[in-house]
Design a protein around this motif. Structure first.
Motif, PDB file in Angstrom:
ATOM      1  N   ALA A  68      59.432 -43.575 -76.765  1.00 56.72           N
ATOM      2  CA  ALA A  68      59.263 -44.106 -78.171  1.00 56.72           C
ATOM      3  C   ALA A  68      59.157 -45.616 -78.336  1.00 56.72           C
ATOM      4  O   ALA A  68      59.872 -46.225 -78.053  1.00 56.72           O
ATOM      5  CB  ALA A  68      60.542 -43.893 -79.059  1.00 56.72           C
ATOM      6  N   ASP A  69      57.725 -45.985 -78.732  1.00 52.74           N
ATOM      7  CA  ASP A  69      57.394 -47.337 -78.932  1.00 52.74           C
ATOM      8  C   ASP A  69      57.605 -47.941 -77.539  1.00 52.74           C
ATOM      9  O   ASP A  69      57.806 -49.418 -77.784  1.00 52.74           O
ATOM     10  CB  ASP A  69      58.391 -47.894 -80.164  1.00 52.74           C
ATOM     11  N   SER A  70      57.753 -47.772 -76.573  1.00 54.70           N
ATOM     12  CA  SER A  70      57.743 -48.273 -75.247  1.00 54.70           C
ATOM     13  C   SER A  70      56.392 -49.278 -75.085  1.00 54.70           C
ATOM     14  O   SER A  70      55.265 -48.323 -75.112  1.00 54.70           O
ATOM     15  CB  SER A  70      58.069 -47.520 -73.900  1.00 54.70           C
ATOM     16  N   LYS A  71      56.674 -50.287 -74.655  1.00 58.98           N
ATOM     17  CA  LYS A  71      55.395 -51.224 -74.256  1.00 58.98           C
ATOM     18  C   LYS A  71      55.545 -51.464 -72.790  1.00 58.98           C
ATOM     19  O   LYS A  71      54.715 -52.312 -72.284  1.00 58.98           O
ATOM     20  CB  LYS A  71      55.230 -52.622 -74.950  1.00 58.98           C
ATOM     21  N   ASP A  85      47.333 -46.868 -74.424  1.00 63.64           N
ATOM     22  CA  ASP A  85      47.288 -47.459 -75.657  1.00 63.64           C
ATOM     23  C   ASP A  85      47.916 -48.918 -75.762  1.00 63.64           C
ATOM     24  O   ASP A  85      47.760 -49.652 -76.466  1.00 63.64           O
ATOM     25  CB  ASP A  85      47.994 -46.450 -76.704  1.00 63.64           C
ATOM     26  N   ILE A  86      48.672 -49.201 -74.547  1.00 62.30           N
ATOM     27  CA  ILE A  86      49.282 -50.416 -74.181  1.00 62.30           C
ATOM     28  C   ILE A  86      47.951 -51.675 -73.976  1.00 62.30           C
ATOM     29  O   ILE A  86      47.398 -51.269 -73.043  1.00 62.30           O
ATOM     30  CB  ILE A  86      50.313 -50.421 -73.341  1.00 62.30           C
TER      31      ILE A  86
END
Length: 329
Positions: A142-145, A175-176
């Motif tokens: 979740a929302d990890s970069k 997506d990062i």
């Protein structure tokens, strides 16, 4: 004169220094002396457990870590959570997936963390509790970069013969936006697992040219998967100059030998890799050793090696399947 010299380090400090330097047997000896003196007992038991874990001695590791857990005060939340994390890993390595999941429950009661959810999700996946695993992995992602979050989740699915399920996490990782050479290296690994080899080469070459030396190992993997063992070997040989990469490089060269049908050379390179003492690469080296003996049709040696391998790494599904095959030889 007493005030002129440096204070003698404690046994615990010597053990911690050995652990950092990957001198695991020496670390255990110093931690044992610290425990005997009842100084830094929890920390020393934790360190001893980690050293045994790194050496692949999981029963001893579990005993040390359980003692550390039982002695750790409830107020020492960070220490307790850390000990429980290592204990969950040891239980997983021993094939005790239910025990590992239960330890993660305790860990998450002490402290919410991505590590706790990842470890529990891994145990759930091996228990075929797919929805629970997906829920925990979702909390990690979740929302990890962090590229590594997605890569590690994928590798768990791959280990369980569920690559298609894991690939969705690799797609999310792309997506990062890449920022530095490590990011390009990680993106290269993502493309490697997605079998998009040209894109992998581009990212890994950028990382290597920017100074990230480990990218050469994955460039070797990419070339090997494409059947270009000459370029794969060139990258692995380049990595031999980096001490921390030598075991991986020898293992890569052994894999190229297997692809080229030179099994004696493969066994020689595997032994060179094992001689480096790199515990992190030991499992991969030992697995390729089994493959080399099998390819040589030396089934007696392959059976002997895989029996020892499965005692050390009982959760490796590939080895279990390989063992079934060898039992018919």
């Amino acid at each position: 004169m007493a005030g002129c010299g440096k204070e003698t380090p404690s046994y615990y400090e010597l053990g911690a220094e050995d652990l950092e330097g990957k001198k695991y047997q020496s670390a255990i000896e110093n931690f044992e002396l610290a425990i005997a003196e009842e100084k830094y007992e929890v920390e020393a038991l934790r360190g001893e457990g980690i050293a045994y874990l790194k050496m692949g001695k999981y029963e001893e590791a579990q005993q040390a870590l359980e003692k550390a857990r039982d002695l750790a005060a409830d107020s020492e939340k960070a220490m307790r959570a850390d000990i429980l994390a290592y204990l969950a890993v040891v239980q997983y390595q021993r094939g005790d997936f239910e025990g590992s999941a239960a330890t993660c429950d305790q860990m998450l009661d002490v402290k919410n963390s991505k590590e706790g959810y990842f470890l529990r999700g891994t145990a759930y996946l091996h228990l075929d509790q797919y929805d629970k695993a997906a829920s925990d992995f979702g909390k990690v992602a979740a929302d990890s970069k962090e590229y590594n979050d997605y890569l590690e989740i994928y590798r768990v699915y791959e280990e369980c013969d569920m690559k298609a399920d894991g690939e969705s996490y690799l797609e999310m990782a792309l997506d990062i936006e890449a920022g530095d050479e490590r990011d390009h290296y990680d993106r290269g690994r993502v493309y490697y697992y997605l079998e998009e080899y040209d894109k992998a080469k581009k990212e890994l070459t950028t990382a290597y040219n920017d100074g990230y030396k480990e990218a050469a190992i994955y460039l070797g993997k990419v070339y090997a998967e494409q059947g270009d063992t000459a370029n794969a070997r060139a990258n692995y040989k380049e990595s031999l100059s980096e001490q921390s990469l030598q075991a991986k490089a020898y293992n890569g060269m052994a894999y190229c030998d297997i692809l080229d049908g030179d099994y004696d050379s493969a066994l020689s390179n595997i032994q060179k890799g094992l001689d480096t003492g790199d515990q992190d690469e030991k499992q991969a080296l030992l697995f390729n050793e089994i493959v080399a003996y099998e390819k040589k049709m030396d089934y007696a040696s392959a059976k002997e090696k895989i029996t020892a391998y499965l005692e050390a790494y009982p959760t490796d599904e590939r080895a279990v399947k390989e063992n079934y095959f060898l039992e018919t030889r």
